[in-house]
Motif scaffolding. Structure first.
Motif, PDB file in Angstrom:
ATOM      1  N   ASP A  71      13.412 -65.731  48.286  1.00 37.70           N
ATOM      2  CA  ASP A  71      14.767 -65.925  48.140  1.00 37.70           C
ATOM      3  C   ASP A  71      15.425 -66.691  49.377  1.00 37.70           C
ATOM      4  OD1 ASP A  71      16.525 -65.722  46.442  1.00 37.70           O
ATOM      5  OD2 ASP A  71      17.257 -63.660  46.623  1.00 37.70           O
TER       6      ASP A  71
ATOM      7  N   LYS B  75      12.695 -60.862  40.113  1.00 39.36           N
ATOM      8  CA  LYS B  75      11.892 -61.687  40.745  1.00 39.36           C
ATOM      9  C   LYS B  75      11.298 -60.998  42.072  1.00 39.36           C
ATOM     10  CE  LYS B  75      15.172 -64.792  41.428  1.00 39.36           C
ATOM     11  NZ  LYS B  75      16.256 -64.105  40.768  1.00 39.36           N
ATOM     12  N   THR B  76      12.430 -60.309  42.952  1.00 40.97           N
ATOM     13  CA  THR B  76      12.004 -59.826  44.148  1.00 40.97           C
ATOM     14  C   THR B  76      11.106 -58.542  43.995  1.00 40.97           C
ATOM     15  OG1 THR B  76      13.739 -60.747  45.314  1.00 40.97           O
ATOM     16  CG2 THR B  76      12.606 -58.925  46.290  1.00 40.97           C
TER      17      THR B  76
HETATM   18  N1  LIG Z   1      14.113 -48.175  40.862  1.00 41.89           N
HETATM   19  C1  LIG Z   1      14.721 -48.866  39.852  1.00 41.89           C
HETATM   20  N2  LIG Z   1      14.866 -48.606  38.629  1.00 41.89           N
HETATM   21  C2  LIG Z   1      15.448 -49.148  37.710  1.00 41.89           C
HETATM   22  N3  LIG Z   1      15.934 -50.490  37.714  1.00 41.89           N
HETATM   23  C3  LIG Z   1      15.873 -51.065  39.002  1.00 41.89           C
HETATM   24  C4  LIG Z   1      15.258 -50.184  40.188  1.00 41.89           C
HETATM   25  N4  LIG Z   1      15.439 -50.734  41.428  1.00 41.89           N
HETATM   26  C5  LIG Z   1      15.979 -51.872  41.206  1.00 41.89           C
HETATM   27  N5  LIG Z   1      16.134 -52.334  39.704  1.00 41.89           N
HETATM   28  C6  LIG Z   1      16.782 -53.091  39.039  1.00 41.89           C
HETATM   29  O1  LIG Z   1      16.235 -54.621  39.354  1.00 41.89           O
HETATM   30  C7  LIG Z   1      17.043 -55.394  39.520  1.00 41.89           C
HETATM   31  C8  LIG Z   1      17.165 -56.258  40.788  1.00 41.89           C
HETATM   32  O2  LIG Z   1      15.673 -56.908  40.946  1.00 41.89           O
HETATM   33  P1  LIG Z   1      15.284 -58.004  42.084  1.00 41.89           P
HETATM   34  O3  LIG Z   1      15.726 -57.581  43.235  1.00 41.89           O
HETATM   35  O4  LIG Z   1      13.851 -58.187  41.864  1.00 41.89           O
HETATM   36  O5  LIG Z   1      16.219 -59.061  41.387  1.00 41.89           O
HETATM   37  P2  LIG Z   1      16.073 -60.678  41.682  1.00 41.89           P
HETATM   38  O6  LIG Z   1      15.638 -61.600  40.337  1.00 41.89           O
HETATM   39  O7  LIG Z   1      15.166 -61.014  42.859  1.00 41.89           O
HETATM   40  O8  LIG Z   1      17.564 -61.243  42.079  1.00 41.89           O
HETATM   41  P3  LIG Z   1      18.306 -61.959  43.088  1.00 41.89           P
HETATM   42  O9  LIG Z   1      18.014 -63.462  42.790  1.00 41.89           O
HETATM   43  O10 LIG Z   1      19.812 -61.518  42.699  1.00 41.89           O
HETATM   44  O11 LIG Z   1      17.853 -61.850  44.251  1.00 41.89           O
HETATM   45  C9  LIG Z   1      18.305 -55.101  39.459  1.00 41.89           C
HETATM   46  O12 LIG Z   1      18.941 -55.309  38.193  1.00 41.89           O
HETATM   47  C10 LIG Z   1      18.315 -53.549  39.763  1.00 41.89           C
HETATM   48  O13 LIG Z   1      19.243 -52.735  39.097  1.00 41.89           O
END
Ligand SMILES: Nc1ncnc2c1ncn2[C@@H]1O[C@H](COP(=O)(O)OP(=O)(O)OP(=O)(O)O)[C@@H](O)[C@H]1O
Length: 397
Positions: free
Chosen positions: A326, A36-37
């Motif tokens: 978030d 999401k982020t």
């Molecule tokens: N450079 C990268 N290459 C591959 N995967 C990545 C990379 N950077 C981050 N990720 C993956 O992206 C995911 C995190 O995404 P994000 O921060 O958008 O999550 P989110 O849905 O916002 O989670 P939360 O609700 O915990 O904040 C993780 O699984 C991380 O391993």
């Protein structure tokens, strides 16, 4: 202004992802770590050429890939413009503006965003570097050309500081330091003048936003503090030339100390943004909840300032895209409602939340689900009643 379309290639967790944003509010919902982020970080990258989470670009490129591409269609002032940035591992980044190749820096000012995220608590509780970055990003949003002064200042500062170290070892040529002093003072004066102006414009908006999110919680005041003089030692509208002259005199005064320590001890890289609640500094005194309210007031205040900006570089459609990453889970129901109430007129808000229920229903808009690392439309989501503003938009790409 608003982003209507986003296309990610090898950005963070996304190998390939296209997203169409509906009018006004979009809420991205999904379990932790789904991406999401990553989506809103890509939008923020296009506006600031930096992430709100990490200082370097390397983590933004999908693991194993050589480059990431972020492409968006931005609607502003009745036109639709395509912008694109390519983040290259180990090489300079490149950009496109419409159909033309551009320098990444040319994108600054095209898309404006204001991001409020959990990391913002550090604006209140953390060290001054985060607050300096906050001021400098606001300055660039108000006056994109100042970005060049920031990078020139950082370069001159590094070169001058390494010269101070050689001077300490009696190997340096001290006459060269005079030249670096002048360059540093010239650029430093411009940066300080821009910060003074930005903080002066921001202060009433922060005070009003704090009163809205924490009614009766006291006054929240922001001011620029510099080691150059007492905070009120010069007028808030002091010119860049005047401030540069004060900095030059100070550099000459502290030179023996600087040579002894091998570092530049005067200049905007040592300054800070003072945040006060009532009669006390927020840092070290504000409660956890008050600190959140201060951080939110700083971002909402920036949003209001940029929305109303009518300065010389102002855009007729300068209202930024507001990104709330978030943060709803951290806010109590009163603060959530106050935030929702202030955003009823916003032209685009992008929200991320683990569960949709954390976001007040009145604000939720269209819900996109992030499932198994892919963004999908939630047909059962609450549709925003706002009008589809895509009518009559001219394409510029
Ligand atoms: N450079 C990268 N290459 C591959 N995967 C990545 C990379 N950077 C981050 N990720 C993956 O992206 C995911 C995190 O995404 P994000 O921060 O958008 O999550 P989110 O849905 O916002 O989670 P939360 O609700 O915990 O904040 C993780 O699984 C991380 O391993």
């Amino acid at each position: 202004m608003r982003v209507t379309h986003l296309h990610l290639t090898d950005f963070r967790s996304y190998a390939e992802q296209e997203i169409e944003f509906g009018p006004r509010v979009t809420t991205l919902v999904g379990h932790n770590g789904q991406g999401k982020t990553n989506v809103v970080e890509a939008v923020r990258y296009l506006s600031n050429l930096s992430s709100h989470r990490v200082a370097a670009d390397a983590p933004l490129v999908r693991q194993g890939a050589e480059r990431a591409v972020v492409r968006a269609r931005v609607e502003k002032s009745g036109r639709s413009l395509a912008i694109e940035v390519t983040l290259n591992q180990g090489r300079a980044n490149s950009a496109r503006l419409g159909r033309s190749q551009a320098k990444p820096r040319d994108l600054l000012g095209v898309l404006r965003t204001v991001v409020f995220a959990p990391e913002d608590l550090a604006l209140v509780k953390g060290d001054p570097s985060g607050r300096r970055l906050f001021m400098d990003e606001l300055c660039v949003a108000l006056q994109p050309a100042i970005a060049g002064d920031h990078s020139d200042y950082d370069r001159v500062l590094r070169q001058r500081s390494s010269m101070l170290k050689t001077a300490k070892n009696a190997r340096g040529d001290l006459t060269m330091l005079d030249i670096w002093d002048e360059k540093l003072a010239d650029l430093g004066g411009r940066i300080m003048a821009a910060r003074l102006r930005a903080v002066r414009l921001l202060a009433p908006h922060v005070a009003a936003a704090y009163e809205a999110v924490a009614p009766g919680g006291g006054d929240c005041r922001v001011s620029y503090v510099t080691g150059l003089a007492d905070a009120d030692g010069y007028a808030a509208d002091a010119s860049a030339a005047d401030l540069g002259a004060v900095l030059l005199a100070r550099l000459q005064e502290v030179r023996p100390k600087e040579i002894e320590r091998g570092v530049t001890i005067a200049g905007p890289h040592r300054d800070d943004l003072d945040i006060a609640l009532g009669t006390m500094p927020a840092k070290g005194y504000a409660s956890h909840g008050e600190s959140w309210s201060c951080a939110l007031a700083l971002r909402l205040g920036s949003y209001e300032l940029l929305t109303r900006d009518d300065g010389p570089d102002a855009d007729e459609d300068g209202e930024p895209v507001l990104i709330l990453d978030d943060v709803f889970a951290e806010l109590d129901t009163g603060r959530r409602a106050a935030l929702a109430a202030r955003l009823t007129e916003a032209s685009q808000v992008l929200i991320t939340a683990a569960v949709a229920e954390d976001v007040p229903e009145a604000l939720r808009g269209e819900v996109l689900r992030v499932i198994d690392g892919t963004v999908v439309r939630d047909d059962a989501g609450v549709k925003d009643p706002g009008n589809d503003s895509s009518d009559g938009v001219e394409s510029d790409d």
